[in-house]
Design an enzyme around this catalytic site. Structure first.
Site, PDB file in Angstrom:
ATOM      1  N   ASP A  66       0.939  -1.689  -0.145  1.00  0.00           N
ATOM      2  CA  ASP A  66       0.397   0.010  -0.075  1.00  0.00           C
ATOM      3  C   ASP A  66       1.123   1.294  -0.009  1.00  0.00           C
ATOM      4  O   ASP A  66       0.307   2.692  -0.241  1.00  0.00           O
ATOM      5  CB  ASP A  66      -0.762   0.386   1.552  1.00  0.00           C
ATOM      6  CG  ASP A  66      -2.061  -1.219   0.701  1.00  0.00           C
ATOM      7  OD1 ASP A  66      -2.678  -1.366  -0.365  1.00  0.00           O
ATOM      8  OD2 ASP A  66      -2.464  -1.291   1.813  1.00  0.00           O
ATOM      9  N   LEU A 117      -3.041 -11.162  -5.904  1.00  0.00           N
ATOM     10  CA  LEU A 117      -1.990 -11.967  -7.165  1.00  0.00           C
ATOM     11  C   LEU A 117      -1.060 -10.250  -6.856  1.00  0.00           C
ATOM     12  O   LEU A 117       0.007 -10.939  -7.798  1.00  0.00           O
ATOM     13  CB  LEU A 117      -2.799 -11.761  -8.466  1.00  0.00           C
ATOM     14  CG  LEU A 117      -3.238 -13.262  -8.642  1.00  0.00           C
ATOM     15  CD1 LEU A 117      -3.668 -13.685 -10.304  1.00  0.00           C
ATOM     16  CD2 LEU A 117      -1.867 -14.273  -8.643  1.00  0.00           C
ATOM     17  N   GLN A 118      -2.178  -9.461  -6.958  1.00  0.00           N
ATOM     18  CA  GLN A 118      -1.388  -8.432  -7.246  1.00  0.00           C
ATOM     19  C   GLN A 118      -0.130  -8.146  -5.950  1.00  0.00           C
ATOM     20  O   GLN A 118       1.271  -7.319  -5.975  1.00  0.00           O
ATOM     21  CB  GLN A 118      -2.159  -6.665  -7.275  1.00  0.00           C
ATOM     22  CG  GLN A 118      -2.711  -6.734  -5.808  1.00  0.00           C
ATOM     23  CD  GLN A 118      -4.231  -5.921  -5.938  1.00  0.00           C
ATOM     24  OE1 GLN A 118      -4.074  -4.691  -6.158  1.00  0.00           O
ATOM     25  NE2 GLN A 118      -5.072  -6.248  -6.161  1.00  0.00           N
ATOM     26  N   MET A 151      -5.739  -3.224  -4.937  1.00  0.00           N
ATOM     27  CA  MET A 151      -6.061  -2.865  -3.328  1.00  0.00           C
ATOM     28  C   MET A 151      -5.628  -1.838  -3.232  1.00  0.00           C
ATOM     29  O   MET A 151      -5.055  -0.256  -4.064  1.00  0.00           O
ATOM     30  CB  MET A 151      -5.038  -3.483  -3.265  1.00  0.00           C
ATOM     31  CG  MET A 151      -5.852  -5.596  -3.141  1.00  0.00           C
ATOM     32  SD  MET A 151      -4.190  -6.098  -1.704  1.00  0.00           S
ATOM     33  CE  MET A 151      -4.979  -7.325  -2.277  1.00  0.00           C
ATOM     34  N   GLY A 152      -5.725  -1.148  -2.156  1.00  0.00           N
ATOM     35  CA  GLY A 152      -5.842  -0.211  -1.344  1.00  0.00           C
ATOM     36  C   GLY A 152      -7.116   0.779  -0.506  1.00  0.00           C
ATOM     37  O   GLY A 152      -7.678   1.248  -1.488  1.00  0.00           O
ATOM     38  N   ARG A 153      -7.786   0.543   0.594  1.00  0.00           N
ATOM     39  CA  ARG A 153      -8.347   0.949   1.033  1.00  0.00           C
ATOM     40  C   ARG A 153      -8.334   2.684   1.307  1.00  0.00           C
ATOM     41  O   ARG A 153      -9.276   3.638   1.565  1.00  0.00           O
ATOM     42  CB  ARG A 153      -8.798   0.366   2.551  1.00  0.00           C
ATOM     43  CG  ARG A 153      -8.436  -0.905   2.658  1.00  0.00           C
ATOM     44  CD  ARG A 153      -9.869  -1.498   1.786  1.00  0.00           C
ATOM     45  NE  ARG A 153     -11.110  -1.244   2.891  1.00  0.00           N
ATOM     46  CZ  ARG A 153     -12.925  -1.427   2.639  1.00  0.00           C
ATOM     47  NH1 ARG A 153     -12.500  -2.086   0.998  1.00  0.00           N
ATOM     48  NH2 ARG A 153     -13.355  -2.031   3.498  1.00  0.00           N
ATOM     49  N   GLU A 160     -10.336   0.126  -4.987  1.00  0.00           N
ATOM     50  CA  GLU A 160     -10.722  -0.541  -4.303  1.00  0.00           C
ATOM     51  C   GLU A 160     -11.415   0.581  -2.808  1.00  0.00           C
ATOM     52  O   GLU A 160     -12.845   0.004  -2.527  1.00  0.00           O
ATOM     53  CB  GLU A 160     -10.361  -2.221  -3.330  1.00  0.00           C
ATOM     54  CG  GLU A 160      -9.549  -1.806  -2.071  1.00  0.00           C
ATOM     55  CD  GLU A 160      -9.169  -2.608  -0.997  1.00  0.00           C
ATOM     56  OE1 GLU A 160      -9.521  -4.219  -0.972  1.00  0.00           O
ATOM     57  OE2 GLU A 160      -7.955  -2.757  -0.250  1.00  0.00           O
TER      58      GLU A 160
END
Lengths: 415, 415
Positions: free
Chosen positions: B144, B298-299, B188-190, B244
């Site tokens: 992140d 996968l990332q 990804m990344g909240r 995300e």
């Protein structure tokens, strides 16, 4: 004596990581063959022939062309267009042969799956009917590996390598926490389970996948739940691979069974396929910690992890198509013959287009476990050599450097 | 004079492709440092310390250990366990320090994100409180890229390289047919949009992505539809990347807005996240041919396409942690300092654990386009060097050969 004239090459159907290696094979061999003058690429497969949209491939930078060998997706564009039988509707055929004639096209190479072989077969028969002198050769391509009369299909080995590698990586990721987790991975394959089977190659790493379901075996949700519960008793960490096309014994796709988990009214919302349905069933019945993963188009476009065997064979069938054509063999597909398993070696042979067209090679039931939830060693021996070897992809500033063609259009003469 | 005694290393939080490179750095440097005797790895992060589950890493085959440099996922296992403040609940601390004492642990290296730095900080302060002589060092890790006081985080560069490469490949796949197609990719990344931003590096290939949305900017569905319609007028082929964690101006996650497309009653069915919601909105409002793709784990686990810069830096922070500790610097995280951009070079420095713990580094708004639908050149200049360089992964029979540790347990003395 070889026909003198121009050639066209085109690509059709779903892309693969190596479909451009076949394209490069055609171009490089055509450049060496003196009877072949201009080398054209049809835009979007057969549609480019109908619309007279042709690229002059001799105008491309040779260095850029070489990058095609490691460039994914169909560089010329693709289509899913099917020709009607010319006995019923001659319109497209007339357009195509007007273009052939106007541009003195004497060779046509069509890279694709069984629909494309059907197209190539129809054009071959139409040419005979009207007495137009042209040699048409099919070049196999499909990650599904479902063409008959060829040991396997270019594109399959790289997709298989991507799938097995990614299953390893996902399984390693899934085991790190001291909690249960069920992971359901969906791979392509509407009718043939070759790609799902390839995931078993990952098992030599940390044992995943635990279960594999192919479309060749009728899928029972009760049996599936039993399978998962049996493993769940022993370990809470389960990795499952399913083909997108798994169906129940009535032939109904599992992907369409949203009602199975209590929801009938999805309306216009499109759900995520078989793995998504199974994810929700598992969440309800077995284990709350469950997720589904779809490889989606990455499994056919991940050129950054291609199989060298696959790339070289894709290139080989492209080159051989041109050689066979110049030698006068017309109306055939170039098939791959497995000459030896250990060490692996292969060569090409010709098979009649009409025998490949519209046929489909499924995974033999003898290669699937009796329980229908895994595959046997035989199929792994068959797939193993096809994923071997690594390809050196050119990188520029940290990212793969894929081919960028100039795509100079040939002036229209007909349309 | 350096402390003599044993060391423990552990891994925490979400895995990355390079978290084991840091582990290897710790192990190899600890083997060289004479004050350090036994080298233990705690199973599942801090949980392994509480439960006295320690692996004896000196018992591992050195050749197998070397493979850790290119092995994804947390080799020692991970956890998301948070220690309560010891002022409120000392139970875990007592267990952990009993284990430290019983095994004469004088060095503890914790590889993780900001939660792990918080754990390392609490243990440091508790050691001071009870007068136990131990040196605790944090080693940064997160795809992140959201840790403060370090130029960037090991794990981010490889995830960024995977994302940019995959966006290139997906975009090339999407353009082959002569039909419209909208592709929405979720990364990804909240809270932090660094990974979504990295997808813009792909644009030098064939121009994708067209739109990028980060969690730092409040997301408006109306504005989104305007953005998509504007591009749709010019080209029917659109590639969109979203984090995300995109949320509306009230802070509500887009991923939770299934009602937006007319369905309130999903019950217990778990939907697919932000991209899935947007897919269904686009299908209804703009274009029927739309799909969403999630890179999922996968990332963070695709070790087959790691950044060499990232791997080497992950290894460096692991080694430096041990050196700093032996030199007596305790209670710090090893941060990465960017010394030069062109050519890129970096080194390490120490930052206090309590300044990193529980803080979060977001993408500066100055690096996001005014429209909030793309990123500016500045952020690409920042990310570019972090994805550069390719790593030679060892392959065996066509698949990556990842490390398999023996994991010999240290006999328990406490529990």
């Amino acid at each position: 004596m070889p026909k003198e004239g121009n050639c066209v090459v085109a690509q059709s159907g779903g892309p693969t990581a190596v479909i451009n290696a076949s394209l490069l094979g055609v171009i490089e061999e055509a450049m060496k063959q003196h009877p072949i003058r201009a080398i054209y690429g049809a835009k979007n497969g057969i549609i480019g022939l109908i619309d007279e949209e042709l690229y002059d491939l001799r105008m491309e930078d040779p260095e850029e062309l070489k990058l095609l060998k490691t460039t994914p997706s169909s560089a010329l564009g693709s289509c899913r267009y099917q020709l009607k039988p010319f006995e019923h509707d001659e319109k497209d055929y007339i357009k195509i042969f007007n273009v052939f004639e106007a541009h003195n096209i004497r060779y046509f190479f069509y890279i694709g799956g069984n629909d494309s072989m059907d197209t190539a077969d129809k054009l071959t028969r139409y040419a005979q009917k009207i007495g137009y002198d042209i040699c048409i050769i099919g070049i196999p391509k499909t990650i599904d590996n479902d063409l008959v009369l060829t040991d396997h299909c270019p594109g399959f080995g790289s997709a298989a390598k991507y799938i097995a590698t990614s299953v390893m990586e996902i399984a390693r990721d899934a085991v790190v926490y001291p909690t249960n987790i069920v992971t359901i991975i969906e791979v392509m394959g509407r009718n043939a389970g070759w790609l799902a089977a390839a995931s078993a190659l990952a098992s030599k790493d940390i044992g995943a996948p635990d279960l594999i379901y192919l479309p060749e075996v009728p899928f029972s949700i009760d049996k599936f739940l039993d399978d998962v519960r049996n493993i769940h008793k022993k370990t809470g960490k389960i990795t499952i691979v399913v083909s997108e096309g798994i169906k129940d014994k009535e032939g109904k796709y599992i992907a369409d069974m949203s009602h199975k988990f209590g929801i009938d009214a999805f309306g216009h919302v499109q759900l995520g396929g078989a793995a998504f349905v199974l994810e929700n069933i598992i969440r309800e019945e077995v284990e709350k910690r469950v997720k589904s993963i779809q490889f989606n188009v990455l499994q056919r476009s991940a050129a950054h992890i291609m199989s060298k065997t696959d790339v070289e064979e894709a290139y080989m069938v492209g080159r051989m198509a041109v050689r066979y054509a110049v030698e006068g063999a017309c109306g055939y597909m170039v098939a791959i013959k497995r000459d030896s398993d250990n060490p692996y070696s292969s060569s090409t042979e010709l098979v009649e287009l009409n025998k490949v067209a519209n046929a489909e090679k499924l995974v033999p039931l003898a290669w699937i476990s009796h329980d229908g939830n895994y595959v046997k060693e035989d199929i792994l021996n068959y797939i193993q050599p096809l994923i071997e070897g690594e390809v050196e992809v050119k990188y520029e500033r940290g990212l793969p450097r894929y081919a960028k063609l100039r795509k100079i259009m040939v002036p229209k003469k007909v349309v």
